[in-house]
Design a protein around this motif. Structure first.
Motif, PDB file in Angstrom:
ATOM      1  N   PHE A  93       5.218 -48.556  -6.899  1.00  0.00           N
ATOM      2  CA  PHE A  93       6.167 -47.826  -7.729  1.00  0.00           C
ATOM      3  C   PHE A  93       6.700 -48.689  -8.868  1.00  0.00           C
ATOM      4  N   VAL A  94       6.953 -49.956  -8.619  1.00  0.00           N
ATOM      5  CA  VAL A  94       7.422 -50.842  -9.688  1.00  0.00           C
ATOM      6  C   VAL A  94       6.354 -50.977 -10.767  1.00  0.00           C
ATOM      7  N   LEU A  95       5.112 -51.173 -10.369  1.00  0.00           N
ATOM      8  CA  LEU A  95       4.026 -51.275 -11.353  1.00  0.00           C
ATOM      9  C   LEU A  95       3.839 -49.965 -12.110  1.00  0.00           C
ATOM     10  N   SER A  96       4.004 -48.844 -11.422  1.00  0.00           N
ATOM     11  CA  SER A  96       3.885 -47.551 -12.110  1.00  0.00           C
ATOM     12  C   SER A  96       4.981 -47.393 -13.155  1.00  0.00           C
ATOM     13  N   ILE A  97       6.199 -47.764 -12.811  1.00  0.00           N
ATOM     14  CA  ILE A  97       7.299 -47.664 -13.776  1.00  0.00           C
ATOM     15  C   ILE A  97       7.084 -48.611 -14.939  1.00  0.00           C
ATOM     16  N   LEU A  98       6.646 -49.841 -14.654  1.00  0.00           N
ATOM     17  CA  LEU A  98       6.378 -50.791 -15.739  1.00  0.00           C
ATOM     18  C   LEU A  98       5.259 -50.308 -16.646  1.00  0.00           C
ATOM     19  N   ALA A  99       4.210 -49.723 -16.083  1.00  0.00           N
ATOM     20  CA  ALA A  99       3.115 -49.196 -16.893  1.00  0.00           C
ATOM     21  C   ALA A  99       3.609 -48.043 -17.768  1.00  0.00           C
ATOM     22  N   LEU A 100       4.453 -47.186 -17.212  1.00  0.00           N
ATOM     23  CA  LEU A 100       4.997 -46.067 -17.984  1.00  0.00           C
ATOM     24  C   LEU A 100       5.887 -46.571 -19.123  1.00  0.00           C
ATOM     25  N   LEU A 101       6.744 -47.555 -18.828  1.00  0.00           N
ATOM     26  CA  LEU A 101       7.590 -48.124 -19.886  1.00  0.00           C
ATOM     27  C   LEU A 101       6.751 -48.818 -20.954  1.00  0.00           C
ATOM     28  N   GLY A 102       5.710 -49.542 -20.535  1.00  0.00           N
ATOM     29  CA  GLY A 102       4.820 -50.192 -21.508  1.00  0.00           C
ATOM     30  C   GLY A 102       4.150 -49.180 -22.418  1.00  0.00           C
ATOM     31  N   TYR A 103       3.689 -48.077 -21.862  1.00  0.00           N
ATOM     32  CA  TYR A 103       3.060 -47.034 -22.662  1.00  0.00           C
ATOM     33  C   TYR A 103       4.048 -46.437 -23.659  1.00  0.00           C
ATOM     34  N   ILE A 104       5.287 -46.217 -23.208  1.00  0.00           N
ATOM     35  CA  ILE A 104       6.307 -45.654 -24.096  1.00  0.00           C
ATOM     36  C   ILE A 104       6.626 -46.627 -25.230  1.00  0.00           C
ATOM     37  N   PHE A 105       6.803 -47.914 -24.905  1.00  0.00           N
ATOM     38  CA  PHE A 105       7.119 -48.900 -25.943  1.00  0.00           C
ATOM     39  C   PHE A 105       5.952 -49.095 -26.911  1.00  0.00           C
ATOM     40  N   TYR A 106       4.742 -49.021 -26.421  1.00  0.00           N
ATOM     41  CA  TYR A 106       3.569 -49.208 -27.278  1.00  0.00           C
ATOM     42  C   TYR A 106       3.432 -48.060 -28.278  1.00  0.00           C
ATOM     43  N   ASN A 107       3.745 -46.859 -27.867  1.00  0.00           N
ATOM     44  CA  ASN A 107       3.540 -45.690 -28.725  1.00  0.00           C
ATOM     45  C   ASN A 107       4.791 -45.275 -29.490  1.00  0.00           C
ATOM     46  N   SER A 108       5.834 -46.050 -29.468  1.00  0.00           N
ATOM     47  CA  SER A 108       7.033 -45.670 -30.200  1.00  0.00           C
ATOM     48  C   SER A 108       7.251 -46.638 -31.354  1.00  0.00           C
ATOM     49  N   THR A 109       7.932 -46.130 -32.364  1.00  0.00           N
ATOM     50  CA  THR A 109       8.277 -46.971 -33.518  1.00  0.00           C
ATOM     51  C   THR A 109       9.767 -47.254 -33.447  1.00  0.00           C
ATOM     52  N   PHE A 110      10.114 -48.494 -33.698  1.00  0.00           N
ATOM     53  CA  PHE A 110      11.507 -48.919 -33.594  1.00  0.00           C
ATOM     54  C   PHE A 110      12.102 -49.061 -34.987  1.00  0.00           C
ATOM     55  N   THR A 111      12.823 -48.077 -35.399  1.00  0.00           N
ATOM     56  CA  THR A 111      13.567 -48.168 -36.654  1.00  0.00           C
ATOM     57  C   THR A 111      15.017 -47.883 -36.347  1.00  0.00           C
TER      58      THR A 111
END
Length: 161
Positions: A93-111
């Motif tokens: 579950f920890v790895l699943s959450i980290l993978a989900l957060l990584g995917y979200i951070f990779y596909n988002s733009t920070f402005t």
């Protein structure tokens, strides 16, 4: 047990009302099979009433309690949970959450918007830190400290007794 037999038992025991009793008496007088069954039930009832009820011996209760006391006490079922299973499920579950957060951070733009234009603060602590507020704060702290000291000293006193 059929209904006529039940009615005959109720008649023998005297559990019928007047109308039912008269109907059963009429059936006994007119029907030979019912009369024969009634006589058999009367003989059986007489045999039951002559029988003596068996009573357990005086030490029956003591003997039963001693035999229960000799039985080994049931032990509680203690199961040992394998910690590797718990850690593997938790790590999944920890790895699943980290993978989900990584995917979200990779596909988002920070402005970040420029908050400096719209947000100005004129915050002065002198309005909030007044002598009255300080006295209330210090008084509250003293009361809490006294309560703690009372609790601590009572615990020490109870340990001594």
């Amino acid at each position: 047990m059929n209904t006529i037999e039940q009615q005959l038992w109720d008649y023998i025991d005297g559990n019928l009302n007047e109308i039912q009793r008269k109907n059963i008496e009429e059936k006994i007088k007119t029907d030979a099979a019912v009369k024969l069954q009634y006589e058999e039930l009367l003989n059986l009832n007489a045999a039951f009433s002559e029988m003596e009820i068996d009573e357990p011996s005086m030490s029956f209760t003591r003997n039963v309690m001693e035999s229960v006391a000799l039985e080994p006490a049931p032990i509680s079922l203690k199961t040992k949970v394998d910690t590797r299973i718990i850690f593997s499920i938790g790590s999944f579950f920890v790895l699943s959450i980290l993978a989900l957060l990584g995917y979200i951070f990779y596909n988002s733009t920070f402005t970040m918007p420029d908050f400096g234009k719209y947000f100005t603060s004129n915050f002065s602590l002198d309005k909030y830190i007044t002598p009255t507020a300080m006295y209330v704060f210090i008084g509250f702290d003293i009361i809490i400290g006294l309560i703690f000291m009372d609790y601590f000293l009572r615990r020490k006193l109870n340990q001594r007794d």
